[in-house]
Design an enzyme around this catalytic site. Sequence first.
Site, PDB file in Angstrom:
ATOM      1  N   ASP A 123      86.527  54.188  77.572  1.00  0.00           N
ATOM      2  CA  ASP A 123      87.283  53.808  78.638  1.00  0.00           C
ATOM      3  C   ASP A 123      88.849  53.875  78.141  1.00  0.00           C
ATOM      4  O   ASP A 123      88.930  54.023  76.863  1.00  0.00           O
ATOM      5  CB  ASP A 123      86.899  52.355  79.055  1.00  0.00           C
ATOM      6  CG  ASP A 123      86.927  51.183  77.917  1.00  0.00           C
ATOM      7  OD1 ASP A 123      88.094  51.126  77.615  1.00  0.00           O
ATOM      8  OD2 ASP A 123      86.069  50.789  77.483  1.00  0.00           O
ATOM      9  N   LYS A 124      89.790  53.672  79.030  1.00  0.00           N
ATOM     10  CA  LYS A 124      91.103  53.831  78.862  1.00  0.00           C
ATOM     11  C   LYS A 124      91.549  52.912  77.855  1.00  0.00           C
ATOM     12  O   LYS A 124      92.646  53.130  76.924  1.00  0.00           O
ATOM     13  CB  LYS A 124      91.830  53.599  80.191  1.00  0.00           C
ATOM     14  CG  LYS A 124      93.341  54.049  80.023  1.00  0.00           C
ATOM     15  CD  LYS A 124      93.998  54.216  81.485  1.00  0.00           C
ATOM     16  CE  LYS A 124      95.455  54.568  81.512  1.00  0.00           C
ATOM     17  NZ  LYS A 124      96.068  54.773  82.760  1.00  0.00           N
TER      18      LYS A 124
END
Length: 252
Positions: A123-124
């Site tokens: 995820d970011k």
Amino acid sequence: MTNSLQNNEFDAAATGSATSADGKRLALLIAQSGLCSRRAASRLITAGRVSINGQPASHTLHLSDASTICVDGKPLPTPAKLSYYLYHKPVGIDCNIRPEDPASIAAVLRDLPARLYPVGRLDKDSRGLLLLTNDGALTQRLLHPGAKHAKTYWVEVDKPLAADLSARFAAGISWQVGPHRYQAQPCQARPLGTSQFEVILYEGQNRQIRYMCRELGYRVQDLCRVAIGDLALGSLEAGELRPLSAAELASL
């Protein structure tokens, strides 16, 4: 077969896409040529834009080694040489490939000598090891739900760890997101410091570690994937990448 790929293994038992004599699906062959993704290739077949020996292709057509594959009347590009890189994804890079988004990993992929894709994602807000490749067969094997490849993470949370942390992870943690309840498989976790621990997962549910930590009363401060199977992040700095060694490739 014209434009087929060599030295790639693939299990043709899955679904009914067109397969070649050596077991490769038509959509996969198109994707391996670098023309588009496998999903987009499947849409091209459905739309009637793919032909085999001058005849419209179907998802159930079997190919011979002499078959010629064309898209919109043009032969497939010569397949690119298979390439494999390890990349230390920094925080702030999105693994979704969106060419118009400056935060997308697409900006990193554009600078590589071949058209590569990430295997899985982070995820970011997380950082760490990503495998980048154009080897669709390998990607299929690594991402298959039954593959059970170990992925190792180092996690830092916002307060000291409870004494039962390892036992809680070993029992399998469940969590709620909206109306849905999710269940993690039992996994290994061990403290690395007062508020740091290592966890090894054999699955990859969306933002799983963050949700498990939240369920235990912690907020994740830093999340880094340090290994995928025998592939280790090592001294690779955030934003750096390097090709796999022969030994690393053999381990896959």
